[in-house]
Design a protein around this motif. Sequence first.
Motif: not given
Length: 245
Positions: A217, A220-221, A225, A228, A240, A242
């Motif tokens: 997580l 990806l952040q 993104f 998500i 996931y 995203a």
Amino acid sequence: MGKSQKDQIYAHKQDKVESFVFDEKVASVFSDMIQRSVPGYILLNQLLPVVAKQFIQSNSNIYDLGCSLGEASISLARSIVSSDVKIIAIDNSRAMINHLDELLAELKLNHLIETKCKDILNVEITDSSFVVLNYTLQFIDKTKREGLLNTIYKGLQHGGALLLSEKITHDDANEDKLMEQLHENYKRKNDYSDLEISQKREALDNVLIRETHDQHLHRLQNIGFTKISILCKYLNFVTYLAIKE
């Protein structure tokens, strides 16, 4: 998906269990192997076109990275009837790509899917509205994972999405142990012996490197993104979604 031999790679006691590789031996049984080993795998590929249709844009590319035998690509090709969308299936295993090419010819889908035998770390992602990365990131060096995901992010159009599936680990040791036990029970239910389970686990040691939900997580952040979601979760296997805004 297509014809596959039964997976018996680890059915007999091996004097030395070699590290797992996606070679011809694995490619020839992979369809059987993954369906018996990964909870929710069939359902995920049935769900894939439903999700993809939400994001696919005209004149765009769809990438299936680490495609193996291309089940995701085939699922998408069968449901997408737009001639201006290109599906590109990429894997660094020549054995996998050879089997996929044969399968696409048999299914008469080779005009809809372009295959490439290439390391996905060296692939340029362009004009993409949807990227699939199913159970692939976990086989890539941890130091190179963010770079790959950043390449995907930059190559996605605004409004495009990445579908990422991984086998995760858990911070809580008891939860992690329980999920592993349940996963092994799942394999036993699908007729894998304790010997097969044990030797496969040894073969994957230091090859399949899991990460936690928070690690996925946060990465990806950090890349950019902002939306998500957990699309589905089966035991310790998580998918996931995203979205690039």
